[in-house]
Each structure stands twice: as structure tokens, then as C-alpha cells.
Design an enzyme around this catalytic site. Structure first.
Site, PDB file in Angstrom:
ATOM      1  N   HIS A  39      64.197  55.197   4.531  1.00  0.00           N
ATOM      2  CA  HIS A  39      65.501  55.495   5.149  1.00  0.00           C
ATOM      3  C   HIS A  39      65.389  56.734   6.040  1.00  0.00           C
ATOM      4  CE1 HIS A  39      66.900  53.495   1.288  1.00  0.00           C
ATOM      5  NE2 HIS A  39      67.542  52.787   2.187  1.00  0.00           N
ATOM      6  N   ASP A  52      62.148  44.756   5.937  1.00  0.00           N
ATOM      7  CA  ASP A  52      62.997  43.575   5.775  1.00  0.00           C
ATOM      8  C   ASP A  52      62.969  42.801   7.093  1.00  0.00           C
ATOM      9  OD1 ASP A  52      64.276  44.308   3.079  1.00  0.00           O
ATOM     10  OD2 ASP A  52      64.533  46.106   4.271  1.00  0.00           O
TER      11      ASP A  52
HETATM   12  P1  AMP Z   1      68.658  49.316   2.354  1.00  0.00           P
HETATM   13  O1  AMP Z   1      69.327  50.599   1.965  1.00  0.00           O
HETATM   14  O2  AMP Z   1      67.648  48.840   1.378  1.00  0.00           O
HETATM   15  O3  AMP Z   1      69.649  48.245   2.765  1.00  0.00           O
HETATM   16  O4  AMP Z   1      67.824  49.641   3.664  1.00  0.00           O
HETATM   17  C1  AMP Z   1      68.406  50.251   4.780  1.00  0.00           C
HETATM   18  C2  AMP Z   1      67.443  50.163   5.926  1.00  0.00           C
HETATM   19  O5  AMP Z   1      66.221  50.811   5.582  1.00  0.00           O
HETATM   20  C3  AMP Z   1      67.068  48.720   6.296  1.00  0.00           C
HETATM   21  O6  AMP Z   1      67.032  48.596   7.704  1.00  0.00           O
HETATM   22  C4  AMP Z   1      65.697  48.570   5.685  1.00  0.00           C
HETATM   23  O7  AMP Z   1      64.884  47.625   6.345  1.00  0.00           O
HETATM   24  C5  AMP Z   1      65.128  49.959   5.858  1.00  0.00           C
HETATM   25  N1  AMP Z   1      64.027  50.198   4.928  1.00  0.00           N
HETATM   26  C6  AMP Z   1      63.987  49.940   3.599  1.00  0.00           C
HETATM   27  N2  AMP Z   1      62.780  50.248   3.084  1.00  0.00           N
HETATM   28  C7  AMP Z   1      62.031  50.702   4.117  1.00  0.00           C
HETATM   29  C8  AMP Z   1      60.684  51.175   4.241  1.00  0.00           C
HETATM   30  N3  AMP Z   1      59.865  51.250   3.202  1.00  0.00           N
HETATM   31  N4  AMP Z   1      60.256  51.559   5.461  1.00  0.00           N
HETATM   32  C9  AMP Z   1      61.072  51.493   6.542  1.00  0.00           C
HETATM   33  N5  AMP Z   1      62.351  51.061   6.490  1.00  0.00           N
HETATM   34  C10 AMP Z   1      62.826  50.662   5.299  1.00  0.00           C
END
Ligand code: AMP
Length: 270
Positions: free
Chosen positions: A33, A146
Site C-alpha cells: 500500500h 491483483d
Molecule cells: P487492498 O487493501 O488489499 O484492497 O489493496 C489495495 C491496493 O493495494 C490494491 O490496488 C492492491 O493491488 C494493492 N496491493 C496489495 N498488495 C500489494 C503488494 N504486495 N504490492 C503492491 N500493491 C499491492
């Protein structure tokens, strides 16, 4: 940092902001994030981060309830990063209006996670449509971790809004295991298992180069993984990372995997 708790606060704060960067999240921040937020800060004049655990993208109430939440820690991270705005909407703020037409995935998009998590991406696209309509950012930063979500949201949003969806590379730990909020649901032993499995796939992908019988090798690998790591692999597929079509060459392709360690479902693309 301004904390925006409803749509009036939101409108007042972002009215007149030019080049606004938007990072949509479900909270429980990790370095993945943070990398998105840093990219937004670099490329845009101001940055807004939303934290909203979107109920409509979960397949079960149980999964939604157990999703990790750490709002206090998240706010302190955002303050340290000097983010301009954080939007913490209620369900009512986001879903205040009825859709004129239901979101439906094309048949060709009903692959990978869409095949196994019915309604999941419809929920993701719906919330992204609503948030983009409220915020109207110049750029939206989303993770390649994702990849299918990124692909579907980018296609949907860029057809309908001026906002650009910017892909951001996957952040991994030292052992190449992708960071994810869901990792908080794993114990140390399970994390070790996931790290070993992901390293196994990295090596396997290297060995696939120039192989002719890739589909068969993937099929075999899938059943090997179940036995070797005591996991349940939902899918293991080589796909082109631009159009997500099945691929028989490693060039421009990634191995997409979804697997369960006990009841925790993890995804990655390598
Ligand atoms: P989430 O809070 O899991 O919905 O993720 C929010 C954003 O962070 C989404 O665009 C995810 O694809 C991105 N994200 C989650 N994990 C990672 C990671 N390890 N590296 C880069 N971006 C990530």
C-alpha cells in the site's frame, strides 16, 4: 492530513484540486500500500487514500468479518507519509444511489478468480465506479499483485472516466512472498509454507522457458504443489499479462496462482 468521514467533507476538500491521485484500499497497510501512496505523491499534486472494506466484493459474511482491520495504525502511517486526505466512508456514503444497470462481466473475463469467486469482481467494479465518480481523480494507483482486478478495473474506468489507472509493481518480502493484508491471518508456520511455495513457482517458471509442453507441465505441477506443500491449489495458469489470455510461452506471461492454506485464500502472479 484531513480525515473525511462523509461525502460533504469529501466534496468540500477536493473541490478545485487539480491532478488528484487516488489510492483505493481496504486498509491494514503494508509496504505494498505504501508504495502505491508514494507513487501517487510523486506523480500528483495531492493524494487521497480511501479505506473501505467493501462488503459487496466478499463471497461470505464470515470472510468479510474476519478481514483484518487496523484503522488506528493505518491513520498513523498515512500521517507519517503526509497524505493530504483520507476518506473513510460508511456503507451508506458509498452506496447512496441505486445503479441504473447491473455490472456484468463478459464471458471472456470469467476466468481465474472470477471463475471461483462469483460476484467478486462485480462488487469491485461497482465500488470503484462509485468511488471514481465521487472523487474524479486524475490518476488511480492499483497493484499488479491483483492483476485481474487491475485489468478489469482499468478497462471499465478508463472507458467511462478521464481518470487513468496506473499499475504499480508487486512488493514482496525478502523471501519473495507478496505482501498482503490477508497474510495477517497466517501463523508463522503457514507463512513459511507460502514462502517456500512461491519460491518453488519462481524456479519452476524459469525452467519453463523454451519448453513445448507447458500446459501439461502446469497441470502436473498443480497436483505436485498440493502434495508437496499440503495446500489446495485452485488454479495454476500461464497467461499473457496484457490481455490475460492463456499462453503457451513464458514471454510476456505470468503464472497466476490461487491457493488455500487452511482456510486462507492467497493469490499471486509470477
Ligand atoms: P487492498 O487493501 O488489499 O484492497 O489493496 C489495495 C491496493 O493495494 C490494491 O490496488 C492492491 O493491488 C494493492 N496491493 C496489495 N498488495 C500489494 C503488494 N504486495 N504490492 C503492491 N500493491 C499491492
Amino acid at each position: 492530513m484531513k480525515i473525511l468521514l462523509n461525502n460533504n467533507d469529501l466534496n468540500e476538500a477536493i473541490n478545485n484540486v487539480s491532478k488528484l491521485g487516488f489510492v483505493p484500499t481496504m486498509g491494514s497497510f503494508h509496504k505494498g500500500h505504501i508504495s502505491l501512496i508514494k507513487k501517487s505523491k510523486k506523480e500528483c499534486n495531492k493524494t487521497i487514500v480511501s479505506i473501505f472494506v467493501n462488503p459487496s466484493q466478499f463471497n461470505s459474511k464470515k470472510d468479510f468479518d474476519k478481514y483484518p482491520r487496523n484503522i488506528k495504525k493505518d491513520l498513523s502511517i498515512l500521517r507519517d507519509l503526509k497524505v493530504n486526505f483520507v476518506y473513510l466512508p460508511s456503507k451508506k456514503n458509498v452506496y447512496h444511489s441505486k445503479r441504473s444497470s447491473k455490472i456484468k462481466l463478459n464471458k471472456k473475463d470469467q476466468i481465474l478468480c472470477a471463475k471461483f469467486r462469483k460476484g467478486h469482481f462485480e462488487g469491485v467494479i461497482d465500488v470503484m465506479d462509485r468511488l471514481t465518480n465521487l472523487i474524479k481523480p486524475s490518476k488511480i494507483f492499483m497493484g499488479e499483485k491483483d492483476m485481474q482486478q487491475l485489468y478489469l478495473v482499468k478497462n471499465y474506468i478508463e472507458k467511462r472516466y478521464k481518470s487513468k489507472v496506473v499499475p504499480c509493481q508487486t512488493i514482496r518480502d525478502k523471501r519473495r512472498f507478496a505482501l498482503s493484508s490477508r497474510n495477517l491471518l497466517l501463523n508463522n508456520k503457514q507463512i513459511k509454507k507460502a514462502r517456500n511455495l512461491i519460491n518453488h513457482i519462481f524456479k519452476f517458471k524459469n525452467r519453463l522457458k523454451n519448453k513445448k509442453n507447458i500446459l501439461k507441465l502446469l497441470q502436473q505441477k498443480r497436483s505436485d504443489l498440493n502434495k508437496l506443500f499440503d495446500v489446495k491449489v485452485e488454479y495454476l495458469e500461464l497467461r499473457n499479462f496484457k490481455n490475460l489470455k492463456i499462453s503457451s510461452k513464458t514471454k510476456n506471461s505470468k503464472i497466476f496462482i490461487a491457493y488455500f492454506i487452511n482456510k486462507v485464500r492467497l493469490i499471486d502472479n509470477i
